[in-house]
Design a protein around this motif. Sequence first.
Motif, PDB file in Angstrom:
ATOM      1  N   ALA A  53      -0.108   3.044  -5.226  1.00 43.95           N
ATOM      2  CA  ALA A  53       0.228   3.064  -3.792  1.00 43.95           C
ATOM      3  C   ALA A  53       0.531   4.500  -3.368  1.00 43.95           C
ATOM      4  CB  ALA A  53       1.457   2.189  -3.535  1.00 43.95           C
ATOM      5  N   LEU A  54       0.523   4.727  -2.071  1.00 41.15           N
ATOM      6  CA  LEU A  54       1.037   5.985  -1.548  1.00 41.15           C
ATOM      7  C   LEU A  54       2.534   6.028  -1.838  1.00 41.15           C
ATOM      8  CD1 LEU A  54      -0.718   6.144   1.965  1.00 41.15           C
ATOM      9  CD2 LEU A  54      -1.226   7.555  -0.038  1.00 41.15           C
ATOM     10  N   CYS A  55       2.992   7.117  -2.414  1.00 40.85           N
ATOM     11  CA  CYS A  55       4.403   7.256  -2.781  1.00 40.85           C
ATOM     12  C   CYS A  55       5.047   8.353  -1.942  1.00 40.85           C
ATOM     13  CB  CYS A  55       4.546   7.583  -4.267  1.00 40.85           C
ATOM     14  SG  CYS A  55       4.125   6.187  -5.336  1.00 40.85           S
ATOM     15  N   CYS A  56       5.971   7.974  -1.087  1.00 38.22           N
ATOM     16  CA  CYS A  56       6.558   8.911  -0.121  1.00 38.22           C
ATOM     17  C   CYS A  56       8.065   8.766  -0.094  1.00 38.22           C
ATOM     18  CB  CYS A  56       6.029   8.615   1.276  1.00 38.22           C
ATOM     19  SG  CYS A  56       4.247   8.585   1.355  1.00 38.22           S
ATOM     20  N   LYS A  98       9.822  20.460  -5.149  1.00 41.52           N
ATOM     21  CA  LYS A  98       9.125  21.561  -5.819  1.00 41.52           C
ATOM     22  C   LYS A  98       9.851  21.960  -7.096  1.00 41.52           C
ATOM     23  CE  LYS A  98       6.683  25.764  -4.997  1.00 41.52           C
ATOM     24  NZ  LYS A  98       5.698  26.254  -4.030  1.00 41.52           N
ATOM     25  N   PHE A 122       1.532   5.393   8.487  1.00 39.82           N
ATOM     26  CA  PHE A 122       0.395   5.033   7.635  1.00 39.82           C
ATOM     27  C   PHE A 122      -0.438   3.900   8.229  1.00 39.82           C
ATOM     28  CE2 PHE A 122       3.433   7.105   4.768  1.00 39.82           C
ATOM     29  CZ  PHE A 122       2.641   8.183   4.444  1.00 39.82           C
ATOM     30  N   GLU A 178       0.812  -1.220   0.000  1.00 37.69           N
ATOM     31  CA  GLU A 178       0.000   0.000   0.000  1.00 37.69           C
ATOM     32  C   GLU A 178       0.845   1.269   0.000  1.00 37.69           C
ATOM     33  OE1 GLU A 178      -3.075   0.001   3.080  1.00 37.69           O
ATOM     34  OE2 GLU A 178      -3.011  -2.185   3.093  1.00 37.69           O
ATOM     35  N   ASP A 201       3.303  11.969  -2.550  1.00 38.90           N
ATOM     36  CA  ASP A 201       2.103  12.042  -1.715  1.00 38.90           C
ATOM     37  C   ASP A 201       2.435  12.605  -0.347  1.00 38.90           C
ATOM     38  OD1 ASP A 201       0.050  11.005  -3.421  1.00 38.90           O
ATOM     39  OD2 ASP A 201       0.935   9.013  -3.213  1.00 38.90           O
ATOM     40  N   CYS A 202       3.634  12.338   0.109  1.00 36.06           N
ATOM     41  CA  CYS A 202       4.062  12.819   1.426  1.00 36.06           C
ATOM     42  C   CYS A 202       5.579  12.788   1.471  1.00 36.06           C
ATOM     43  CB  CYS A 202       3.484  11.916   2.524  1.00 36.06           C
ATOM     44  SG  CYS A 202       3.852  12.440   4.205  1.00 36.06           S
ATOM     45  N   ILE A 203       6.162  13.718   2.190  1.00 31.97           N
ATOM     46  CA  ILE A 203       7.608  13.753   2.340  1.00 31.97           C
ATOM     47  C   ILE A 203       7.952  13.319   3.756  1.00 31.97           C
ATOM     48  CG2 ILE A 203       9.604  15.308   2.462  1.00 31.97           C
ATOM     49  CD1 ILE A 203       8.392  16.827   0.059  1.00 31.97           C
ATOM     50  N   LYS A 260       1.955   6.373  -8.261  1.00 30.45           N
ATOM     51  CA  LYS A 260       0.956   6.923  -7.338  1.00 30.45           C
ATOM     52  C   LYS A 260      -0.438   6.348  -7.585  1.00 30.45           C
ATOM     53  CE  LYS A 260       0.899  11.337  -6.287  1.00 30.45           C
ATOM     54  NZ  LYS A 260       0.910  12.803  -6.534  1.00 30.45           N
ATOM     55  N   GLY A 261      -0.657   5.815  -8.778  1.00 30.40           N
ATOM     56  CA  GLY A 261      -1.934   5.177  -9.046  1.00 30.40           C
ATOM     57  C   GLY A 261      -2.079   3.828  -8.351  1.00 30.40           C
TER      58      GLY A 261
END
Lengths: 246, 246
Positions: free
Chosen positions: A126-129, A144, A176, A16, A151-153, A123-124
């Motif tokens: 799983a959550l990608c961090c 940036k 998570f 996930e 999705d999150c850093i 990202k489609g």
Amino acid sequence: MQTATASPRTGAEGVEVLLFDVFGTVVDWHGSIAREMAHDHPQVDGAAFARAWRAGYQPAMARVRSGELGWTRIDDLHRMILDGILPQFGLAHLDEAARAGLNRVWHRLDPWPDAVDGIRRLKGRALCCTLSNGNLGLLTRMAKRAGLPWDCILSAEVFRAYKPDPATYLGAAGVFDVPPERVMLVAAHHDDLAAARACGLRTAYVERPFEFGRDAPKDVAARPENDLHARDLLDLADQLGCPAAV
Amino acid sequence: MQTATASPRTGAEGVEVLLFDVFGTVVDWHGSIAREMAHDHPQVDGAAFARAWRAGYQPAMARVRSGELGWTRIDDLHRMILDGILPQFGLAHLDEAARAGLNRVWHRLDPWPDAVDGIRRLKGRALCCTLSNGNLGLLTRMAKRAGLPWDCILSAEVFRAYKPDPATYLGAAGVFDVPPERVMLVAAHHDDLAAARACGLRTAYVERPFEFGRDAPKDVAARPENDLHARDLLDLADQLGCPAAV
């Protein structure tokens, strides 16, 4: 009794959360620093300079891990290493502003050509961090500028522990609220992957043969202990069944 | 001597980081919960249910701040409050799976209609990050579902302190290595803004007259102590000179 739980793990089934190592795996620190040096200090061997700077990285974190240094961000460790190597490259004359500006090159590293599209596709699925030893400010400004669509850093800074400390891998799973086997670390470094695996995470190795420069190719042979082995992040997206963007 | 430093602060001049409160400011917790209740439990007064749940929020965090509870994530505080109010709404019969599923409604709150575009525009002007008491996992899943394009997700969880603890506002400024006066908190709550201001941050108030529902409008009159007052995030983008998307 759920057979799914008892069956052997295969590939990325049930994953996930994808956690990404960043330096070397997602961004090309060597090429980025060498290019900036070639532009700003053409008399210096930029490739050697980049490698010397990076060579100080693990020893500097080891000083934090051992307790010799209190918690210190990578920005500050990078600066300590930089101050140490400048004389070796004939740059001892750089003033405070020049040193601070050069140190921020780690905020403006270029992604590998596949990284932005690869992460967007993944990202489609799983959550990608991120899960990087880089500090949050560095990772945010890098993302940036480069357009890395995390999705999150997440950073060692959140857990106040540097990889390969288990607190980082298990801390990210905890953020998570998923068991470690539903988390996969994506990295170009076997030691990082081994430490994650010891915590119960799945692992995907990414080939980055020229992480240390075209003149210093590294061994990127597959190792059976990893769940997946990918040429790059687009190949990983293919393996995880993530369709290409339309 | 730099005259820029000595001159009085005006508006958002010099601001490099925008920190956003989330519940109520960016997402419509009341409407989202009321809509989900109307769908899944039409016999319940969803508007009152949403308000009762939210009313437990500050007291629950106060128990953490006082030390009565150890560090506890909002997901877990939400669940404690939920278990407490279910009997009052005739829902004491809900089993564990139903309660866990309902508790995750906070992960799927809908953004206010201006939020996604507003943040996208404001990102052209500054780093745009959450500073919410919501936990990282909640904020990440909410952002992904709603399309909130944060540069970085910061949470009380990172600082192990809940707003209005100064550790949150100053911690966020520290993450980006900027002085507090270059950081602006964007929020629909004067108490949050006042605490940020006491730490040296700038403040932008956002009107959310129906945060508690159309049947319970709140006073959104401008107060002179805030640097900016905005109708919504698109108005804030206008005030900060961020062009509309092409």
